[in-house]
Design an enzyme around this catalytic site. Sequence first.
Site, short mmCIF file in Angstrom:
data_model
loop_
_atom_site.label_atom_id
_atom_site.label_comp_id
_atom_site.label_asym_id
_atom_site.label_seq_id
_atom_site.Cartn_x
_atom_site.Cartn_y
_atom_site.Cartn_z
N CYS A 1 -15.36 -12.37 -19.88
CA CYS A 1 -15.01 -11.27 -18.96
C CYS A 1 -13.73 -11.65 -18.25
O CYS A 1 -13.73 -12.60 -17.44
CB CYS A 1 -16.15 -11.04 -17.96
N HIS B 1 -13.42 -6.28 -29.50
CA HIS B 1 -12.71 -5.08 -29.04
C HIS B 1 -12.22 -4.27 -30.23
O HIS B 1 -11.89 -4.84 -31.28
CB HIS B 1 -11.52 -5.47 -28.16
N GLU C 1 -16.61 0.27 -22.10
CA GLU C 1 -17.11 -1.09 -22.31
C GLU C 1 -18.50 -1.11 -22.94
O GLU C 1 -19.36 -0.30 -22.59
CB GLU C 1 -17.18 -1.84 -20.98
N CYS D 1 -10.56 -3.66 -17.67
CA CYS D 1 -11.23 -4.61 -18.56
C CYS D 1 -10.18 -5.64 -18.94
O CYS D 1 -9.21 -5.31 -19.63
CB CYS D 1 -11.75 -3.86 -19.80
N1 LIG Z 1 -18.44 -5.47 -21.59
C1 LIG Z 1 -17.86 -6.72 -22.09
C2 LIG Z 1 -17.92 -7.81 -21.00
C3 LIG Z 1 -17.06 -7.47 -19.79
C4 LIG Z 1 -15.60 -7.43 -20.14
C5 LIG Z 1 -14.68 -6.84 -19.09
N2 LIG Z 1 -15.29 -6.39 -17.87
C6 LIG Z 1 -13.51 -7.76 -18.82
O1 LIG Z 1 -12.94 -7.74 -17.70
O2 LIG Z 1 -13.09 -8.46 -19.78
C7 LIG Z 1 -18.67 -7.19 -23.30
O3 LIG Z 1 -19.86 -6.90 -23.38
O4 LIG Z 1 -18.08 -7.87 -24.17
#
Ligand SMILES: N[C@H](CCC[C@H](N)C(=O)O)C(=O)O
Length: 274
Positions: free
Chosen positions: A71, A151, A200, A209
């Site tokens: 994250c 991603h 997300e 993100c």
């Molecule tokens: N939802 C993402 C984790 C949070 C990523 C995001 N909040 C960031 O700042 O990188 C996942 O399940 O891979």
Amino acid sequence: MKFTKMQGIGNDYVYVNCFEENVEDPARVAKLVSERHFGIGSDGLILICPSDVADCRMRMFNEDGSEGSMCGNGIRCVGKYAYDHGIVDKPQISVETLGGIKYLDMQVEDGKVKTVKVDMGVPQLTSELPEKIQVEGKTLEFTGIDVGNPHAVYYVDNVDGLDLEKIGPAFEMHERFPDRVNSEFIRVIDRKHLQMRVWERGSGETWACGTGATASAVASMMLGLVDDTVEVQLIGGNLEITWDRESGHVYMTGPAVEVFSGEIDLTQYNGREV
Ligand SMILES: N[C@H](CCC[C@H](N)C(=O)O)C(=O)O
């Protein structure tokens, strides 16, 4: 449970210092505290824990309780919390994550961390460049990038006009992504600026993100659309992404903010049954 609310350009999480607290069932707690009307309100839960291999360890849980492996906005706040609250005593630290050990370089002003530069490691291309995909009967193109989490980057002319609440789940749950995926929707403003919105995995649309901005910048660089340093403009603010082609490492720089601390008695939790 004592907690601290923090945000990185509007991507807000409930942070728990697990050097002092113990969280039994973080997946359930993430769902409870994320509730914006029955709980604290956040995009998820982040635990700051001891580590045998780094200065500390970050465990990140999305709003739906699923555990993320990295994250970007969260790790900047983890670094800030660790420095400001005395868990570490230096501005260059390492943080263990499920996506590998990350290295942070923090800018301190008046004894508090303001901005953090994160070495996000070496990004991995996980698709053709680009790859065709059918989403709800439409043929689209995406570029798959892994920066410790998965991603899928799409280019659109009108980012603001997307109804992500409606279309987001079809992208997140697509069969092409067996572990689900974070989806970024990008408009290339010029060779130094991208506009981005994100749906997300596990949290829906967030205001920013960090891993998504990193993945989107790298995809755009691979496609020759932007230079090797870009500013990514998100709803909650901007991030600077630089890809050092020599080392292969990509760097994300942005703010980290502590909002407030509090305490919640989860045994008395009487919010919506989750
Ligand atoms: N939802 C993402 C984790 C949070 C990523 C995001 N909040 C960031 O700042 O990188 C996942 O399940 O891979």
